[in-house]
Write a protein that holds these residues in place. Structure first.
Motif, short mmCIF file in Angstrom:
data_model
loop_
_atom_site.label_atom_id
_atom_site.label_comp_id
_atom_site.label_asym_id
_atom_site.label_seq_id
_atom_site.Cartn_x
_atom_site.Cartn_y
_atom_site.Cartn_z
N THR A 134 2.01 8.67 4.34
CA THR A 134 1.76 7.93 3.11
C THR A 134 0.67 6.89 3.34
O THR A 134 -0.27 6.77 2.55
N THR A 135 0.79 6.14 4.41
CA THR A 135 -0.17 5.10 4.76
C THR A 135 -0.44 5.15 6.26
O THR A 135 0.49 5.09 7.05
N LEU A 136 -1.70 5.27 6.60
CA LEU A 136 -2.13 5.24 8.01
C LEU A 136 -2.82 3.90 8.25
O LEU A 136 -3.82 3.59 7.61
N VAL A 137 -2.25 3.13 9.16
CA VAL A 137 -2.79 1.82 9.53
C VAL A 137 -3.40 1.94 10.92
O VAL A 137 -2.80 2.50 11.83
N TRP A 138 -4.59 1.40 11.08
CA TRP A 138 -5.28 1.36 12.37
C TRP A 138 -5.36 -0.10 12.81
O TRP A 138 -5.77 -0.97 12.03
N VAL A 139 -4.92 -0.38 14.06
CA VAL A 139 -4.98 -1.74 14.60
C VAL A 139 -5.77 -1.70 15.90
O VAL A 139 -5.51 -0.87 16.77
N GLU A 140 -6.76 -2.59 16.01
CA GLU A 140 -7.62 -2.60 17.19
C GLU A 140 -7.84 -4.02 17.69
O GLU A 140 -7.63 -4.99 16.95
N ALA A 141 -8.24 -4.11 18.94
CA ALA A 141 -8.61 -5.37 19.58
C ALA A 141 -9.55 -5.02 20.72
O ALA A 141 -9.60 -3.86 21.16
N LEU A 176 17.59 10.48 12.51
CA LEU A 176 16.73 9.98 11.44
C LEU A 176 17.23 10.59 10.14
O LEU A 176 17.50 11.79 10.07
N SER A 177 17.34 9.76 9.12
CA SER A 177 17.80 10.21 7.82
C SER A 177 16.62 10.41 6.88
O SER A 177 15.66 9.63 6.92
N PRO A 178 16.69 11.42 6.02
CA PRO A 178 15.59 11.63 5.06
C PRO A 178 15.61 10.56 3.98
O PRO A 178 16.62 9.89 3.76
N GLY A 179 14.47 10.39 3.33
CA GLY A 179 14.34 9.43 2.25
C GLY A 179 13.99 8.05 2.77
O GLY A 179 13.97 7.80 3.97
N GLY A 180 13.67 7.16 1.87
CA GLY A 180 13.33 5.79 2.25
C GLY A 180 11.99 5.70 2.94
O GLY A 180 11.13 6.57 2.82
N LEU A 181 11.82 4.63 3.69
CA LEU A 181 10.58 4.37 4.41
C LEU A 181 10.82 4.55 5.89
O LEU A 181 11.81 4.06 6.43
N LEU A 182 9.94 5.28 6.54
CA LEU A 182 9.97 5.45 7.99
C LEU A 182 8.66 4.93 8.53
O LEU A 182 7.59 5.26 8.02
N GLY A 199 10.80 10.50 0.85
CA GLY A 199 10.49 9.25 1.53
C GLY A 199 9.01 9.03 1.73
O GLY A 199 8.17 9.84 1.35
N ARG A 200 8.71 7.93 2.37
CA ARG A 200 7.33 7.57 2.69
C ARG A 200 7.22 7.31 4.19
O ARG A 200 8.14 6.76 4.79
N LEU A 201 6.08 7.68 4.75
CA LEU A 201 5.82 7.52 6.17
C LEU A 201 4.63 6.61 6.37
O LEU A 201 3.53 6.88 5.87
N VAL A 202 4.86 5.52 7.09
CA VAL A 202 3.78 4.63 7.50
C VAL A 202 3.56 4.84 8.99
O VAL A 202 4.48 4.69 9.79
N HIS A 252 0.84 -1.20 0.00
CA HIS A 252 0.00 0.00 0.00
C HIS A 252 0.87 1.25 0.00
O HIS A 252 0.65 2.18 -0.78
N ALA A 253 1.87 1.28 0.87
CA ALA A 253 2.74 2.46 0.97
C ALA A 253 3.50 2.68 -0.34
O ALA A 253 3.63 3.83 -0.80
N LEU A 254 4.01 1.62 -0.93
CA LEU A 254 4.78 1.77 -2.16
C LEU A 254 3.92 2.12 -3.37
O LEU A 254 4.44 2.61 -4.37
N SER A 255 2.61 1.90 -3.26
CA SER A 255 1.71 2.25 -4.36
C SER A 255 1.36 3.74 -4.36
O SER A 255 0.73 4.22 -5.30
N ARG A 256 1.80 4.44 -3.34
CA ARG A 256 1.52 5.86 -3.20
C ARG A 256 2.78 6.69 -3.42
O ARG A 256 3.88 6.22 -3.14
N PRO A 257 2.60 7.93 -3.86
CA PRO A 257 3.78 8.79 -4.02
C PRO A 257 4.38 9.15 -2.67
O PRO A 257 3.69 9.11 -1.64
N PRO A 258 5.68 9.49 -2.66
CA PRO A 258 6.31 9.91 -1.41
C PRO A 258 5.58 11.11 -0.79
O PRO A 258 5.07 11.97 -1.51
#
Length: 183
Positions: free
Chosen positions: A123-130, A100-106, A21-24, A10-16
Motif C-alpha cells: 500500500t505504501t513503500l517508505v524509503w529511509v536513508e542516512a 499473522l492475521s489478515p486484514g488491518g494494517l501490517l 488489509g494494507r501493507l506498509v 498516506h496508507a489510509l488514503s489508499r485502497p487496501p
C-alpha cells in the motif's frame, strides 16, 4: 524527525492492497531509522510489525528475503492467516513461528522489506536513508567493533540489492535522517 502519522495518513488514503488489509513496507538503509519509524507506527495504531532482519538466514540471508516475504504475505492477500519464522541470530538457527492475521494494517520494516516481487501487495513503500559513515557508526555502537567486517559487507550487500530492485525509485515516501538531514 519522521512523523509516523504522515505514513499512516498516506496508507489510509489508499485502497487496501493486502486482501482487506494494507501493507506498509519501511525499506532503506541499515541504521537509518526504519525500526524507529515502525515502532512509532505501532504505537499509534497497535498494528502488527514484522522486522525483516528476523526473516533473514543470518548475515548472508538478504538474497532470500524476497521469496520469504512473498510466501508469508500471499496468504494474507487471499484473506487467510499466515505465519513467519524468526531467525535466532545467536543460535544461527530458525526459532519459533509467529502468526499473522489478515486484514488491518501490517508493517514490514527492514533492509529489503519491499522487494519488487510484492509490489502488488504494498500500500505504501517508505524509503529511509542516512549517510553511510553515520549508519556504520550506529551499527558498530550497537553491535560492537568485532562486527565491523559483517557490517561493512552488509552495507555493500544492501547497496547492491537496492540498486537491482530500484527500491528508492519505487518509494511513495522518502526520508533522510542523520546529522546532515532536515527530515
Amino acid at each position: 524527525m519522521i512523523d509516523p502519522r504522515d505514513v499512516l495518513a498516506h496508507a489510509l488514503s489508499r485502497p487496501p492492497t493486502l486482501g482487506a488489509g494494507r501493507l506498509v513496507c519501511i525499506d532503506g538503509l541499515a541504521g537509518a531509522g526504519k525500526t524507529t519509524l515502525a515502532l512509532g507506527l505501532a504505537a499509534i495504531t497497535r498494528t502488527q510489525v514484522v522486522h525483516a532482519d528476523e526473516l533473514l538466514e543470518g548475515w548472508s540471508g538478504l538474497p532470500g528475503l524476497g521469496a520469504t516475504l512473498d510466501t508469508v504475505l500471499r496468504p494474507l492477500a487471499a484473506g487467510a492467516s499466515s505465519e513467519w519464522t524468526r531467525w535466532d541470530w545467536h543460535a544461527s538457527a530458525w526459532a519459533e513461528s509467529h502468526p499473522l492475521s489478515p486484514g488491518g494494517l501490517l508493517v514490514v520494516e527492514g533492509v529489503g522489506s519491499a522487494p519488487a516481487r510484492i509490489d502488488d501487495l504494498v500500500t505504501t513503500l517508505v524509503w529511509v536513508e542516512a549517510p553511510r559513515d553515520e549508519r556504520l557508526r550506529r551499527g558498530i555502537a550497537r553491535d560492537g567493533e568485532q562486527m565491523r567486517p559483517q557490517w561493512e559487507q552488509w552495507l555493500d550487500d544492501e547497496a547492491a540489492l537496492h540498486a537491482r530492485e530500484r527500491t528508492r525509485d519505487r518509494a511513495d515516501l522518502v526520508y533522510a535522517t542523520g546529522a546532515s538531514s532536515s527530515a
